[in-house]
Design an enzyme around this catalytic site. Structure first.
Site, mmCIF file in Angstrom:
data_model
loop_
_atom_site.group_PDB
_atom_site.id
_atom_site.type_symbol
_atom_site.label_atom_id
_atom_site.label_comp_id
_atom_site.label_asym_id
_atom_site.label_seq_id
_atom_site.Cartn_x
_atom_site.Cartn_y
_atom_site.Cartn_z
ATOM 1 N N ALA A 1 12.952 41.500 68.835
ATOM 2 C CA ALA A 1 14.050 40.264 69.950
ATOM 3 C C ALA A 1 13.169 38.967 69.100
ATOM 4 C CB ALA A 1 13.490 40.056 71.695
ATOM 5 N N HIS B 1 15.484 44.788 85.443
ATOM 6 C CA HIS B 1 15.234 46.401 85.305
ATOM 7 C C HIS B 1 14.267 47.068 84.816
ATOM 8 C CE1 HIS B 1 14.789 49.822 82.615
ATOM 9 N NE2 HIS B 1 15.877 50.727 83.272
ATOM 10 N N ASN B 2 13.368 45.924 84.174
ATOM 11 C CA ASN B 2 12.300 46.335 83.158
ATOM 12 C C ASN B 2 11.105 46.163 84.334
ATOM 13 O OD1 ASN B 2 13.911 46.588 80.912
ATOM 14 N ND2 ASN B 2 12.051 46.415 79.923
ATOM 15 N N ASN C 1 18.841 49.037 57.104
ATOM 16 C CA ASN C 1 17.763 48.349 57.048
ATOM 17 C C ASN C 1 16.914 47.486 55.796
ATOM 18 O OD1 ASN C 1 15.082 49.241 58.926
ATOM 19 N ND2 ASN C 1 14.579 49.234 57.189
ATOM 20 N N SER D 1 18.572 50.467 77.868
ATOM 21 C CA SER D 1 17.560 51.292 78.955
ATOM 22 C C SER D 1 17.442 52.732 78.654
ATOM 23 C CB SER D 1 17.342 50.344 80.183
ATOM 24 O OG SER D 1 15.947 50.950 80.827
ATOM 25 N N GLU E 1 10.895 48.409 86.823
ATOM 26 C CA GLU E 1 10.107 50.155 85.549
ATOM 27 C C GLU E 1 8.364 49.800 86.271
ATOM 28 O OE1 GLU E 1 9.623 50.658 81.612
ATOM 29 O OE2 GLU E 1 12.115 50.425 82.657
#
Length: 467
Positions: A78, A186-187, A33, A128, A190
């Site tokens: 993103a 998919h989202n 990180n 997901s 959703e």
């Protein structure tokens, strides 16, 4: 000496959960990180899994700890952050090393990165299931070269959710951005599923005057039938919960302004480019945008009066309406995926996609088993025409019509369910009204039109009098 089988960059909520999942399944993982203290804290709190987690302080150390040919998962925000991370890795990786972007990337960005001739291999991967899914088993949708997917598929299959038949909910969708595209749709589904549930919740609360506990009981009953799904299950839990501060029902203390991260909006925008009608998803995106306009909505109520009035709709009728709306939503989503498959040359496997969505992801539902079977029988047939779903629609569509009619008459906003009904009515009308639109276009723009008979001329008589 290299010790890790795979690496991961980005130890936010999702990245940390995914890393623990990988370690728990027996794969040593090196993690990094940009804030070294976060990396060390992650390792120190990994408990029994710490022995399989290798913390590193620099990217050079991360790369050195992974057995070649290396595979590294990116779990960073993103957009620009992904590009910056890829740039930072360029001088450190070999040509046969593999970088996997597992964030919520725009599939266009994934296509661009795939075509950018990076000095290493690249996969896009939709994940997901939220934090719980990442930790204990998400649905995974890969996009990229088949050989690259095969290199890491044993890990992805191990960490993915498992359907009732034991099959892992992980698969390669196609080339380049195919995985992120499927995750995007998919989202969108959703968004729509959540909006329709919210609409029937509103009818029970404001139309029937039910308290949260009674609504929870209804959702619990629905979860034992055709509507059995993760979203119905958590809706029952949400409405049953009490606020620890006030003791009130939890939904009654939550502001009615829904946030979003943009993937539903991407779905709506891309559907327009593909000429793929997804009105239920578009309505859900619109509803979230309207929910954000809180001051305007309060001003609207002050000027025009409160909208919702009692309408006393039987929850059994709401259940059937929601079944029909859900089928319409998924049918639209799969049609959009088919359009993208043709446009981008991806050869997306619709039954496989339905199978991947059966567990782990937010839209997991018992219906997806039947959808997978129906799509396997005929992937080119609209889902509403499959016998199993056509039978459900014959029962649910009249209920949906009654619910929408009564709700609208009483002033309840029903954007997603109403759009589902409108789409269905258009889909079952052999001769609609677009002939009028074609005539209008020809009148003002000489665009021409097709005829029902064999007459060849494609312009109306008004063209002869023009000018």
């Amino acid at each position: 000496m290299a010790q890790a089988e795979i690496g991961l960059i980005g130890l936010g909520t999702m990245g940390a959960a995914l890393a623990l999942n990988i370690a728990e399944k027996g794969f040593p993982i090196a993690v990094w990180n940009r804030t070294a203290a976060v990396t060390q804290k992650f390792h120190d709190t990994a408990g029994d899994l710490a022995s399989r987690v290798i913390p590193t302080e620099t990217l050079e150390q991360l790369v050195a700890q992974i057995t070649p040919p290396r595979a590294i998962i990116l779990m960073v925000p993103a957009g620009e952050a992904v590009d910056a991370q890829l740039e930072a890795l360029k001088p450190l990786l070999d040509a046969d090393d593999l970088v996997i972007d597992a964030g919520n990337a725009d599939f266009h960005d994934t296509n661009r990165r795939d075509a950018a001739e990076l000095p290493f291999r690249f996969l896009g991967m939709g994940v997901s299931g939220g934090e719980e899914g990442a930790r204990h088993g998400p649905a995974i949708m890969g996009g990229g070269d088949a050989a690259d997917w095969d290199r890491v598929s044993h890990i992805m299959n191990a960490i993915a959710a498992k359907a009732e038949d034991g099959e892992p909910c992980a698969a390669r969708m196609g080339d380049a951005g195919a995985g992120h595209f499927v995750k995007m749709v998919h989202n969108g589904i959703e968004y729509a599923d959540m909006q329709m549930i919210a609409e029937v919740y509103g009818l029970m609360r404001d139309g029937d005057g039910m308290d949260a506990g009674a609504i929870s009981d209804v959702f619990s009953r629905w979860n034992e039938g055709v509507l059995s799904s993760y979203l119905i299950e958590i809706s029952a839990k949400v409405t049953a919960a009490a606020d620890p501060h006030t003791g009130k029902a939890m939904p009654d203390v939550i502001l009615d302004r829904a946030g979003q991260k943009g993937t539903g909006r991407w779905t709506a925008i891309e559907a327009q480019h593909l000429a793929a009608p997804i009105p239920v998803i578009e309505a859900a995106v619109m509803a979230r945008n309207v929910s954000a306009r809180l001051d305007e909505r309060h001003a609207g109520q002050d000027r025009f009066g409160a909208a919702p009035q009692p309408c006393n709709i039987d929850p059994a009728l709401l259940e059937q309406a929601l079944i029909a709306g859900k089928i319409f939503c998924y049918a639209q989503g799969f049609t959009m995926i088919s359009a993208a498959s043709e446009r981008f040359g991806w050869t997306l496997d619709l039954p496989e996609i339905a199978k991947v969505w059966r567990a782990g992801c937010i839209i997991r539902s018992s219906m997806l088993n039947d959808m997978a079977e129906a799509l396997a029988e005929d992937p080119n047939r609209n889902l509403i025409m499959a016998p199993f779903f056509a039978d459900l629609i014959e029962k649910g569509a009249p209920a949906l019509r009654e619910v929408v009619s009564k709700a609208i008459a009483a002033g309840h906003a029903m954007p997603a369910l109403a759009q589902g009904l409108m789409w269905f009515d258009m889909m079952r009308t052999a001769r609609g009204t677009a002939n009028m639109i074609q005539a209008q276009r020809d009148f003002f723009g000489a665009h021409g039109f097709e005829r029902l008979d064999d007459v060849e001329n494609s312009h109306g008589p008004w063209a002869m009098n023009a000018g």
